[in-house]
Enzyme design. Sequence first.
Site, PDB file in Angstrom:
ATOM      1  N   GLU A  83       0.837  -1.209   0.000  1.00 22.71           N
ATOM      2  CA  GLU A  83       0.000   0.000   0.000  1.00 22.71           C
ATOM      3  C   GLU A  83       0.867   1.252   0.000  1.00 22.71           C
ATOM      4  OE1 GLU A  83      -2.885  -0.771  -0.759  1.00 22.71           O
ATOM      5  OE2 GLU A  83      -2.857  -2.835  -0.069  1.00 22.71           O
ATOM      6  N   GLU A 118      -1.577  -2.408 -10.141  1.00 22.48           N
ATOM      7  CA  GLU A 118      -1.519  -3.568  -9.250  1.00 22.48           C
ATOM      8  C   GLU A 118      -0.370  -4.521  -9.596  1.00 22.48           C
ATOM      9  OE1 GLU A 118      -2.781  -3.447  -6.571  1.00 22.48           O
ATOM     10  OE2 GLU A 118      -4.476  -2.083  -6.760  1.00 22.48           O
TER      11      GLU A 118
END
Length: 861
Positions: free
Chosen positions: A301, A323
């Site tokens: 993150e 991602e």
Amino acid sequence: MADGQISPRKAINLADYTPPVFLVDEVALDFTLDPAATIVRATLNLRRQAPGPLALDGRDLELLSIKLNGEALGGNRYVLTESSLTLDDVPDVFTLETEVKIIPETNTELSGLYMSGTGFFTQCEPEGFRKITFFPDRPDVMARYKVTLRADQSKYPVLLSNGNNTASGAAGTQIWATWEDPHPKPSYLFALVAADLVAVKDSFTTASGREVALGIWVAAGDETRCGHAMYALKNAMKWDEDTFGLEYDLDIFNIAAVSDFNAGAMENKGLNIFNTAYVLASPATATDADFQGVERVIAHEYFHNWTGDRVTCRDWFQLSLKEGLTVFRDQEYMADQFSAAVKRISDVRSLRATQFRDDAGPLAHPVRPASYLEINNFYTTTIYEKGAEVVRMYRTLIGREAFRKGMDIYIAENDNSAATVEDFFAAMQAATAIDLKQIMRWYEQAGTPEVSFDESHDPAAQTYTLTLRQHTAPTPGQPVKQPFMIPVAMGLLDATGRDIHTETLILAQPEQSFTFHNISEPPTPSLFRNFSAPVKLQGQSRQRLAFLAAKDTDLFNRWDAMQQYATLVLLDAVKAHQAGQAFALDAGLLEAVTATLRDAARDPAFAAEALLLPAETLLADAMSIVDPDAIRFVREAARKALGETLREDFFAAYAQFAAVAASDVSGHAIASRALKNAALGYLSAAGDTTLAGAQFLSGENMTDTLAALVNVAELADERRDDAFASFYDQWRANALVLDKWFSVQARAGAPDTLARVQALTKHKDFDLRNPNRVRALIGAFAANPSKFHEASGAGYQLLADTIFTLDETNPQIAARLTTAMGSWRRYDTARQSLMKAQLERILAKEKLSPNTYEMASKALA
Ligand code: B3K
Ligand code: ZN
């Protein structure tokens, strides 16, 4: 279509992308927070980009008022539908003010603004912001946010949002706080938290001297379990500076932990929101794998701050742009913390077990899909893990230095904008002379390529020629595949196992030959070292695998050769078992396990991986008609036979690696426990369960306690029942540990597992509203092949019943569970029809969500 079923949502296609008609430069949000009636006032500064009406997204919003440039609009000036607010007649530049009412306490989807416990939390990626206010809820609209939160001080003393806290105050029983984020961002990165939380605080000074205040916000009492998360955060911040030259860009970085969360965590700018499972860890409550999970997700993150937030995605088809790249970055980070080879091995193990399986079934899709019904269904191992493999292939093809240069170009060229996969490609291409064009096929074509080879040695010419062939089977909607660009990192070994040549070949045609010179003896090729491409290599003989398992200089390939060898002999044993023959342990497998065990001290983390036999799901993938019972029988028989034959060695290894303090979570301690518990597994399989029982009782370390419990769970008698009863008594108040209690029972191979899981769905601590609990029981059960696929079909029924109920409250999780039946065609006809019937039953449900509709209909197609 059954009566009453809602019509399936219209497909969204990449080819239909058009730029936004209006951009939003600034947005001011004012929240008066109340569980039953939250009022959201939004002021949007809009600017026209193209001709057309202003169309805003909005769902489950009650519009209270609307003003354009300060003038209240009557109902004749806009069109309101279930999902949009459209204004036809608007100027090119203007201010729009809306006031809406939302009801957080009835939001069980956990998307948008919702309640968890007594607090308010948000999850906006991908399309949750439209449940908060009317907005062009698409990632290519990037705005600067100013947010004011107002709430009851006694219940919600902590008010957080993105960016910097620029003002706060109190008025009567209410408090308020204003947060301003100077960086433009898409709406999916908006976040707020209003709750009764406490912070663990620290600080980090960036390379250029910025002092960043760090806060991890958790429920009171959980502060003692935040140390690892804070350590990981600071370590990840430093690593990104050292490795990619990327520094943090705000004065505050907050993480808030929430126990009801659909995903693992969320990279909202300056305010990450985390599932408690990826924040809280102490040696008494979390396993070593949990500690690593916390570190990986914290890093992931945090890394999104650049690959995701500063450079975001133009549209959701580009999801892997952020991602895949960020998973690659977290993999590299973790490889630098522990053993790079062991990290690679465990990543590839899970890629094969999940992504390869999906890529071979009806839900297969490319890394960049061309179409979707519900984007939430595309947060998959293909987008994430295969996407990371594609990024890794770029690096393997162009080298580390050029890759770093390409990353610098990518960030510089796309900073503060919404990018595409082509932008990443262009940056990498600008950094190398190698023509990368063909790599784009990895984004466009689904499926796992199969690579086979032929070889010939010419003693007179002293040449060795390797011919490689690639083939990719059709996937839904893609009957014919073009060849991929496949980097083949390889070495040639002489008879003693020495590397006589190493190189990275590029296989770009259906078939290509490579000739090597000055090769006097026929060598042994070691192909796809360190798993240089996500392909299946075929046609390796057992003899060769045994040689590579013993000799390869590439640690990954040594492990892989052993896995492939074990796969071949276990599949043979499955055939023999199906033909009614008794199980016989393969001598080569015994030899390899013996050698690994006796050499374990050299690298216990590697040895622990190498001792694990291929998973049942992996064996299943290699069978044309999956026989889950035979697979389970044979795998257990092999574990038992190895445990019995090597009993003394396993006992010795157990003793040798047992001397580690319960509180020690260093790499050395983790490796020792992994090896010790691998030995415990074999000894238990061989019927020696006293050791597991004793370890369970003495446990002060959750890795050890759980490893013992997993073995005790196989015993269908009172020893097991006592162990689970005492574990429950000790941990009933700790939700994350109680999740383990559920999931160990759901994963057990004991004969009564299905009945126990059925009973556990009625347990007072089972809660369909909590995604972690659903995953712990139902998700774990659906991943227990021999129990889920029990011949009666009762396992399918249990799953479908859960999906039926869950679809009404949390369609994202319901849809995810549906994928467990995606491979129904791979089973015998009886199981096929049982699974198919459940999928059809789901599809016929009244008011089925588009999420579950998409998964069930594609599974059946
Ligand atoms: N980007 C989020 C995932 C959000 C999931 C939405 N269904 C977490 C991550 O990948 O970092
Ligand atoms: Zn991510």
